[in-house]
Design a protein around this motif. Structure first.
Motif, mmCIF file in Angstrom:
data_model
loop_
_atom_site.group_PDB
_atom_site.id
_atom_site.type_symbol
_atom_site.label_atom_id
_atom_site.label_comp_id
_atom_site.label_asym_id
_atom_site.label_seq_id
_atom_site.Cartn_x
_atom_site.Cartn_y
_atom_site.Cartn_z
ATOM 1 N N GLU A 275 54.791 58.824 113.599
ATOM 2 C CA GLU A 275 53.749 59.722 114.113
ATOM 3 C C GLU A 275 54.001 61.184 113.772
ATOM 4 N N TYR A 276 55.230 61.519 113.448
ATOM 5 C CA TYR A 276 55.565 62.917 113.189
ATOM 6 C C TYR A 276 55.013 63.348 111.833
ATOM 7 N N ILE A 277 54.328 64.479 111.825
ATOM 8 C CA ILE A 277 53.813 65.053 110.590
ATOM 9 C C ILE A 277 54.807 66.055 110.015
ATOM 10 N N PHE A 278 55.467 66.798 110.892
ATOM 11 C CA PHE A 278 56.449 67.781 110.448
ATOM 12 C C PHE A 278 57.333 68.161 111.628
ATOM 13 N N SER A 279 58.621 68.321 111.353
ATOM 14 C CA SER A 279 59.551 68.746 112.394
ATOM 15 C C SER A 279 60.683 69.535 111.775
ATOM 16 N N MET A 280 61.424 70.237 112.625
ATOM 17 C CA MET A 280 62.650 70.886 112.209
ATOM 18 C C MET A 280 63.789 69.876 112.354
ATOM 19 N N ILE A 281 64.453 69.574 111.255
ATOM 20 C CA ILE A 281 65.499 68.562 111.267
ATOM 21 C C ILE A 281 66.768 69.128 111.890
ATOM 22 N N VAL A 282 67.352 68.363 112.805
ATOM 23 C CA VAL A 282 68.596 68.747 113.468
ATOM 24 C C VAL A 282 69.624 67.651 113.225
ATOM 25 N N THR A 283 70.815 68.042 112.842
ATOM 26 C CA THR A 283 71.915 67.099 112.689
ATOM 27 C C THR A 283 73.107 67.619 113.478
ATOM 28 N N GLN A 284 74.194 66.862 113.471
ATOM 29 C CA GLN A 284 75.406 67.310 114.155
ATOM 30 C C GLN A 284 76.079 68.461 113.410
ATOM 31 N N GLN A 285 75.651 68.688 112.161
ATOM 32 C CA GLN A 285 76.240 69.758 111.362
ATOM 33 C C GLN A 285 75.335 70.981 111.239
ATOM 34 N N ASP A 286 74.032 70.812 111.431
ATOM 35 C CA ASP A 286 73.124 71.919 111.155
ATOM 36 C C ASP A 286 71.897 71.848 112.049
#
Length: 458
Positions: A275-286
């Motif tokens: 369902e997501y069209i766009f998001s800010m990606i979050v990881t454990q490193q960044d």
């Protein structure tokens, strides 16, 4: 004349940090300017700077949460409680901001840092590899147009509150700032001019961007943002058509359950739901999700949860849900305070657009226009209701559509903007109260005498 540090100097420093061209990492001259031929000399340099544009976009005070929680706090009418100690958030919650508000200052500066990086990219398109040129231009213009739109929504009168052509918006800067002089004292453009620039950038991005682009912006992200811009302008036909195009593309689908939309790290290995069209990606490193920081809390029985627990959900909001609504059950009360479960996941991606918003926009605009483009308003609303485990409605009104929007998109950054565009009071304040507009940061008006402060601030 040497000037104090301003948004332009901040943007310059941040932009140069991401540019290549030095033979040694230690060979950095402490200068206010740089030869542009040394800064961006290859296609790879431009591509690296574009990554810097996204890095600026995901800043915690921008799309990493700052723009969203600012809207929720300013738009709150006793549906949220605040128990934190940060003065800048408390001022927003109480609608008693000062020109020294750190949140308003950091969001402004962070946005202009990213805009300047975009301007650097766009100034160097002639050296970009031909097969990458359209995509790179589209991404930079998507980011720049999006930021101008969100800046003008927060730092200026809303569209339609008086004369859009006369009301001060925010400064439009379209060329890279590589040295700081008195010429960089840019005044505020009008609200109408800023909207026009956002639409120009986003319309170009829609044409230039591909349908698929890994974790980066696509043509559908540009369409989703355009639908928001047009909705704020009450250009219902254009908002409807952009939302409809996203839905009809078939590139996205409603998640089968409301609960599966969140916990992208804990339950979905960091991947976005369909369902997501766009998001800010979050990881454990960044990356950082400041919605988690303030809306989230640590639940001992759920591994991977975190957050300060500053923003709580009050009974007034929970009372809005019908019995059996899955959205009304998506809360947790670990002690005496209730929190939304949308932001418990510490490393969850920061949502910007999802398909349900497009259905809700299409339903509202079709209803207002008396049209059935793509589907009837009733069908679109029932797609949202039945996913929430509610019975299908037999009819809809504008009020019922707006209520579904409020409940479905709760705490996702829409509150202030939806209330202002619909000219609804926020508590005891009218929609156009100066107290609902962020101040131009004091550090900016101190340096740039061309900036006019918003009404109600000294």
């Amino acid at each position: 004349m040497k000037k104090n540090l301003s948004i332009y100097a901040l943007a310059l420093a941040a932009g140069l940090f991401l540019m290549s061209g030095c033979d040694s990492k230690l060979d950095v001259a402490p200068t206010q300017s740089i030869d542009e031929n040394a800064a961006l000399s290859t296609s790879r340099d431009v591509e690296v700077t574009l990554i810097g544009c996204y890095d600026g976009l995901q800043d915690a005070d921008v799309y990493g949460g700052g723009f969203q929680y600012t809207s929720e706090l300013l738009g709150n009418s006793d549906e949220l409680g605040f128990g934190g100690t940060f003065q800048n958030l408390l001022e927003m919650y109480n609608k008693q901001m000062t020109t020294a508000n750190v949140g308003a200052a950091n969001s402004w500066a962070g946005a202009y840092v990213a805009i300047n990086r975009c301007n650097n990219v766009l100034s160097a398109l002639d050296i970009v590899d031909e097969d990458k040129k359209e995509r790179i231009e589209g991404e930079a213009r998507f980011i720049r147009g999006s930021l101008y739109f969100d800046l003008v929504r927060l730092y200026a009168r809303t569209w339609g509150d008086g004369d859009n052509a006369a009301n001060p918006g925010v400064p439009i800067v379209l060329k890279p700032t590589r040295s700081v002089t008195d010429e960089d004292d840019v005044p505020r453009n009008s609200v109408a001019e800023v909207y026009a620039q956002a639409i120009e950038d986003l319309t170009a991005a829609k044409t230039l961007l591909p349908e698929e682009n890994s974790i980066y912006a696509t043509k559908y992200a540009a369409m989703a943002q355009l639908s928001r811009v047009y909705l704020m302008q009450s250009n219902f036909a254009a908002a409807r058509d952009e939302a409809n195009s996203v839905i009809q593309s078939g590139a996205f689908s409603l998640n089968p359950t409301f609960e599966s939309l969140f916990f992208t790290f804990l339950d979905n290995a960091g991947a976005n739901p369909e369902e997501y069209i766009f998001s800010m990606i979050v990881t454990q490193q960044d990356g950082v999700n400041d919605m988690n920081t303030y809306f989230g809390t640590t639940i001992s029985s759920i591994v991977g949860t975190a957050g300060r627990g500053d923003i709580r959900v009050l009974p007034k909001h929970r009372a809005l849900y019908e019995a059996g609504d899955a959205r009304g059950a998506f809360f947790v009360t670990p002690t005496n305070n209730t929190f939304t479960q949308k932001y418990l996941d510490q490393f969850s991606n920061v949502l910007q657009f999802r398909l349900a918003e497009m259905y809700l926009t299409r339903a509202e605009t079709n209803f207002r226009l008396g049209t059935n483009v793509g589907a009837t308003p009733l069908a679109d609303i029932n797609a949202i209701r039945t996913r929430a485990k509610l019975k299908a409605a037999t009819s809809v009104t504008l009020a019922s559509i707006l209520k579904e929007r409020h409940l479905e998109l709760a705490f996702e950054g829409h509150m202030l903007h939806d209330l202002r565009r619909n000219k609804m009071n926020i508590g005891a304040l009218p929609y156009n109260s100066p107290r609902l507009i962020l101040p131009i940061p004091q550090r900016e008006t101190d340096v740039n005498k061309a900036l006019v402060q918003n009404e109600g601030y000294n």
